[in-house]
Design an enzyme around this catalytic site. Structure first.
Site, PDB file in Angstrom:
ATOM      1  N   SER A  43     -41.904  25.121  79.634  1.00  7.17           N
ATOM      2  CA  SER A  43     -43.190  25.665  79.200  1.00  7.17           C
ATOM      3  C   SER A  43     -43.922  24.646  78.332  1.00  7.17           C
ATOM      4  CB  SER A  43     -42.967  26.950  78.400  1.00  7.17           C
ATOM      5  OG  SER A  43     -44.173  27.290  77.744  1.00  7.17           O
TER       6      SER A  43
ATOM      7  N   HIS B 299     -44.356  25.186  83.607  1.00  4.78           N
ATOM      8  CA  HIS B 299     -44.782  26.547  83.255  1.00  4.78           C
ATOM      9  C   HIS B 299     -45.950  26.510  82.267  1.00  4.78           C
ATOM     10  CE1 HIS B 299     -43.832  30.882  82.854  1.00  4.78           C
ATOM     11  NE2 HIS B 299     -44.087  30.747  81.563  1.00  4.78           N
TER      12      HIS B 299
ATOM     13  N   ASP C 186     -48.222  28.813  79.874  1.00  2.00           N
ATOM     14  CA  ASP C 186     -48.393  30.113  79.221  1.00  2.00           C
ATOM     15  C   ASP C 186     -49.841  30.279  78.789  1.00  2.00           C
ATOM     16  OD1 ASP C 186     -45.797  31.376  79.210  1.00  2.00           O
ATOM     17  OD2 ASP C 186     -45.152  29.658  78.018  1.00  2.00           O
TER      18      ASP C 186
ATOM     19  N   MET D  68     -52.609  32.477  77.248  1.00  4.89           N
ATOM     20  CA  MET D  68     -52.755  33.638  76.363  1.00  4.89           C
ATOM     21  C   MET D  68     -54.207  33.727  75.915  1.00  4.89           C
ATOM     22  SD  MET D  68     -49.378  33.047  73.990  1.00  4.89           S
ATOM     23  CE  MET D  68     -47.839  32.452  74.704  1.00  4.89           C
TER      24      MET D  68
ATOM     25  N   HIS E 114     -48.412  31.480  84.007  1.00  4.59           N
ATOM     26  CA  HIS E 114     -48.023  32.803  83.503  1.00  4.59           C
ATOM     27  C   HIS E 114     -49.198  33.346  82.695  1.00  4.59           C
ATOM     28  CE1 HIS E 114     -45.187  35.113  80.506  1.00  4.59           C
ATOM     29  NE2 HIS E 114     -45.913  35.928  81.244  1.00  4.59           N
TER      30      HIS E 114
ATOM     31  N   MET F 100     -50.981  35.785  80.404  1.00  3.69           N
ATOM     32  CA  MET F 100     -50.841  36.880  79.434  1.00  3.69           C
ATOM     33  C   MET F 100     -52.255  37.183  78.945  1.00  3.69           C
ATOM     34  SD  MET F 100     -47.425  35.400  77.621  1.00  3.69           S
ATOM     35  CE  MET F 100     -47.696  33.801  78.357  1.00  3.69           C
TER      36      MET F 100
ATOM     37  N   MET G 233     -39.398  38.918  81.426  1.00  2.00           N
ATOM     38  CA  MET G 233     -39.528  38.433  80.042  1.00  2.00           C
ATOM     39  C   MET G 233     -38.277  38.784  79.254  1.00  2.00           C
ATOM     40  SD  MET G 233     -42.350  36.873  80.024  1.00  2.00           S
ATOM     41  CE  MET G 233     -42.185  36.382  78.307  1.00  2.00           C
TER      42      MET G 233
ATOM     43  N   GLY H 115     -43.648  31.142  71.556  1.00  2.00           N
ATOM     44  CA  GLY H 115     -42.447  30.405  71.924  1.00  2.00           C
ATOM     45  C   GLY H 115     -41.439  30.472  70.791  1.00  2.00           C
TER      46      GLY H 115
ATOM     47  N   ASP I  87     -37.891  34.221  81.273  1.00  2.00           N
ATOM     48  CA  ASP I  87     -38.770  33.524  80.344  1.00  2.00           C
ATOM     49  C   ASP I  87     -38.558  34.018  78.910  1.00  2.00           C
ATOM     50  OD1 ASP I  87     -40.852  32.212  79.121  1.00  2.00           O
ATOM     51  OD2 ASP I  87     -42.440  33.166  80.287  1.00  2.00           O
TER      52      ASP I  87
HETATM   53  C1  DX5 Z   1     -43.713  33.619  75.638  1.00  6.09           C
HETATM   54  C2  DX5 Z   1     -43.883  32.619  76.754  1.00  6.09           C
HETATM   55  C3  DX5 Z   1     -42.695  31.737  76.998  1.00  6.09           C
HETATM   56  C4  DX5 Z   1     -42.295  30.882  75.880  1.00  6.09           C
HETATM   57  C5  DX5 Z   1     -40.969  30.242  76.175  1.00  6.09           C
HETATM   58  O1  DX5 Z   1     -44.846  34.387  75.562  1.00  6.09           O
HETATM   59  O2  DX5 Z   1     -44.155  33.292  77.938  1.00  6.09           O
HETATM   60  O3  DX5 Z   1     -42.892  30.961  78.177  1.00  6.09           O
HETATM   61  O4  DX5 Z   1     -43.251  29.912  75.562  1.00  6.09           O
HETATM   62  O5  DX5 Z   1     -40.614  29.518  75.079  1.00  6.09           O
HETATM   63  P1  DX5 Z   1     -39.137  29.482  74.481  1.00  6.09           P
HETATM   64  O6  DX5 Z   1     -38.290  28.871  75.548  1.00  6.09           O
HETATM   65  O7  DX5 Z   1     -39.323  28.623  73.289  1.00  6.09           O
HETATM   66  O8  DX5 Z   1     -38.751  30.884  74.178  1.00  6.09           O
HETATM   67 ZN    ZN Z   2     -44.186  32.199  80.030  1.00  6.17          ZN
END
Ligand code: DX5
Ligand code: ZN
Length: 216
Positions: free
Chosen positions: A6, A30, A32, A34, A63, A65, A137, A144, A175
């Protein structure tokens, strides 16, 4: 196994060095995304992915969100995404999810459905014959660096069993909180793709990726 680091945890001041490692050692990248509404945190828009696309031929695993996944799917598709995964919880409704899956496919991308830790896995079973990716999830989405929720293993097993029973071919991806201490158990539960943020990017990236690889 597929490793999908990610870029939430990437050190952007070292972009060139880190993207070179990703290009050489992993299958997917990946993203993320948001929006500050669906989750309280805010990350990046499609221009960032476009910049990655210029430096990488890896599968770009987005991904979402966000509250408006249809709009973002279109934008990230134009920017060069290969797969778009959105949350079941945005709609909490099967027909709406099906429509968006069709829309993503019509944009020539792989489509994925993601599910938060609090939603029963059975809720997405009716979608599993339509999707290319199921993103489970193992932390509450938004940040993260959180700890892996152990109950995710049982949830992964249930999805993997359903997949086997029905002869489906989506990729089961997990994830949140993945590291070299839990990856073995995660893969054993039937997971095929590991998202890892902080574990991959903290310290020696190549060694960290190899450590995950050895968990198979
Ligand atoms: C959380 C994200 C994850 C996250 C993973 O909302 O979807 O992809 O960044 O990070 P780690 O591996 O640090 O948990
Ligand atoms: Zn993610």
């Amino acid at each position: 196994m597929i490793i999908s680091p990610s870029v939430y945890s990437m050190h952007y001041e070292n972009f060139k060095e880190e993207i070179d490692i990703l290009n050489k050692y992993v299958e997917w990248i990946h993203f993320d995304v948001m929006d500050g509404h669906f989750v309280p945190n805010l990350t990046f828009g499609p221009m960032i992915l476009q910049a990655f696309r210029r430096s990488s031929d890896r599968f770009m695993d987005v991904h979402l969100m966000v509250d408006d996944p249809e709009y973002f799917a279109m934008k990230f598709g134009q920017a060069g995404a290969d797969g778009i995964t959105f949350h079941y919880e945005v709609f909490n409704n099967i027909p709406n999810c099906e429509n968006l899956i069709d829309k993503i496919h019509s944009l020539y991308m792989k489509a994925g459905i993601s599910i938060k830790p609090g939603t029963p896995v059975e809720a997405i079973f009716p979608l599993l014959n339509k999707v290319d990716i199921c993103l489970l999830m193992s932390v509450e989405p938004g940040f993260g660096g959180q700890a892996f929720m152990e109950e995710s293993l049982e949830r992964a097993r249930k999805i993997a069993e359903y997949k086997k029973e029905h002869g489906l071919d989506f990729i089961l991806e997990i994830d949140g909180g993945v590291n070299d201490l839990n990856a073995h158990r995660i893969l054993e539960a039937g997971v095929e793709a590991l998202v890892a943020g902080s574990f991959v990017f903290e310290g020696d990236m190549v060694r960290n990726i190899e450590k995950l690889r050895r968990c198979e």
